[in-house]
Design a protein around this motif. Structure first.
Motif, short mmCIF file in Angstrom:
data_model
loop_
_atom_site.label_atom_id
_atom_site.label_comp_id
_atom_site.label_asym_id
_atom_site.label_seq_id
_atom_site.Cartn_x
_atom_site.Cartn_y
_atom_site.Cartn_z
N SER A 42 30.19 -10.81 -35.32
CA SER A 42 31.21 -10.95 -36.37
C SER A 42 30.62 -11.70 -37.56
CB SER A 42 32.44 -11.69 -35.84
OG SER A 42 32.09 -12.98 -35.36
N THR A 53 35.82 -9.65 -42.82
CA THR A 53 35.65 -8.27 -42.36
C THR A 53 34.17 -7.89 -42.34
OG1 THR A 53 37.82 -7.57 -43.12
CG2 THR A 53 36.16 -5.86 -42.86
N GLU A 72 34.05 -1.17 -32.21
CA GLU A 72 34.87 -1.96 -33.12
C GLU A 72 35.90 -2.79 -32.36
OE1 GLU A 72 38.04 -1.32 -36.82
OE2 GLU A 72 36.50 0.21 -36.44
N THR A 73 36.09 -4.02 -32.83
CA THR A 73 37.08 -4.91 -32.24
C THR A 73 37.64 -5.80 -33.35
OG1 THR A 73 37.45 -6.56 -30.49
CG2 THR A 73 35.35 -6.67 -31.65
N THR A 74 38.38 -6.82 -32.99
CA THR A 74 38.95 -7.75 -33.97
C THR A 74 38.58 -9.17 -33.60
OG1 THR A 74 40.84 -6.28 -34.37
CG2 THR A 74 41.07 -8.56 -35.07
N LYS A 75 38.21 -9.95 -34.61
CA LYS A 75 37.85 -11.36 -34.40
C LYS A 75 38.50 -12.19 -35.50
CE LYS A 75 34.96 -14.52 -32.52
NZ LYS A 75 34.69 -14.78 -31.10
N GLY A 77 41.33 -12.08 -36.70
CA GLY A 77 42.13 -11.25 -37.58
C GLY A 77 41.35 -10.31 -38.48
N HIS A 78 40.05 -10.17 -38.25
CA HIS A 78 39.21 -9.32 -39.09
C HIS A 78 38.38 -8.37 -38.23
CE1 HIS A 78 39.88 -11.48 -42.94
NE2 HIS A 78 40.10 -12.51 -42.13
N LYS A 79 37.95 -7.28 -38.86
CA LYS A 79 37.13 -6.29 -38.16
C LYS A 79 35.83 -6.93 -37.69
CE LYS A 79 36.56 -2.25 -40.13
NZ LYS A 79 35.96 -1.19 -41.01
#
Length: 242
Positions: A42, A53, A72-75, A77-79
């Motif tokens: 990230s 992002t 792809e995932t989320t960390k 609140g961002h890509k």
């Protein structure tokens, strides 16, 4: 009023160091049941735990010939991105990420940070101090796995395979411990390389530490305004202290 707010936001952004965060569930594999590595990739401010992002990167092990797929995932609140890798043989594995250039308007430059992560499997412990051959790279001068909080870490910064002197190295803890810094100056530590490209730092807390040697070189044309902007190239290394 809007101008003042914009200026304050820009100053806040400038005071925070950008890090391409690259961690795994372990840096030492001793047992087959733990032989699957799970990677967390990230772009963020690791001490403040503020995410940004990140567009799809490329992940490799040991060389550009060995690509690992990312998901792809989320960390925060961002890509962000994740990956898995199964270790089958003893050895020292050197993983690295090639990101897409990130444009930072507040600083008027592109950021390209290439982080590296070194994992030992089944006690071989050979070759951890050998470079992969990246254009910008940190090579550990201390065995990078099996370190304790309070240990001195030393690394050598290479630029085109040669020691890079007088280079700033930013250091931050991945702060999932909810630690509070006394002030903004304590968020990002900064050391410089000596004439041999070597820097030293004592990791005073357990957890993942990011070391980012920053070398400004080259330019990239922005497709939106047609202007060329300088590039901040980062040789990164992530080290875990226990």
């Amino acid at each position: 009023m809007l101008k003042i707010i914009s200026t304050l936001i820009m100053l806040l952004t400038l005071s925070q160091a950008h890090f391409l965060t690259f961690m795994s569930n372990t840096d030492v594999v001793d047992d087959k049941k733990d032989s699957t590595l799970n990677f967390d990739i990230s772009f963020m401010h690791p001490f403040e735990q503020n995410g940004m992002t990140m567009e799809k990167p490329k992940l490799f092990v040991n060389s550009n010939d060995n690509k690992i797929p990312v998901k792809e995932t989320t960390k925060l609140g961002h890509k962000a991105w994740s990956a898995k890798y199964k270790i089958n043989m003893p050895g020292v594995y050197k993983f690295f990420v090639e990101p897409q250039p990130y444009f930072e308007p507040a600083e008027g430059k592109y950021i390209i940070h290439v982080p590296k992560l070194i994992v030992d499997a089944y006690g071989l412990e050979e070759g951890w101090d050998e470079p992969i051959g990246l254009k910008y790279e940190i090579v550990p001068m201390v065995k990078p796995f099996g370190l304790y909080a309070g240990n001195l870490f030393q690394g050598k910064v290479l630029h085109n395979g040669k020691p890079a002197s007088n280079v700033e190295v930013e250091v931050e803890l991945y702060n999932n411990f909810k630690l509070k810094a006394p002030n903004s100056s304590h968020v990002t530590q900064v050391v410089k390389t000596d004439d041999n490209g070597i820097f030293s730092f004592v990791m005073n807390h357990k957890g993942w530490w990011g070391f980012a040697a920053l070398i400004e070189e080259g330019k990239i044309k922005n497709k939106d305004d047609g202007k060329e902007y300088p590039v901040e190239n980062g040789a990164l290394l992530w080290i875990k202290a226990y």
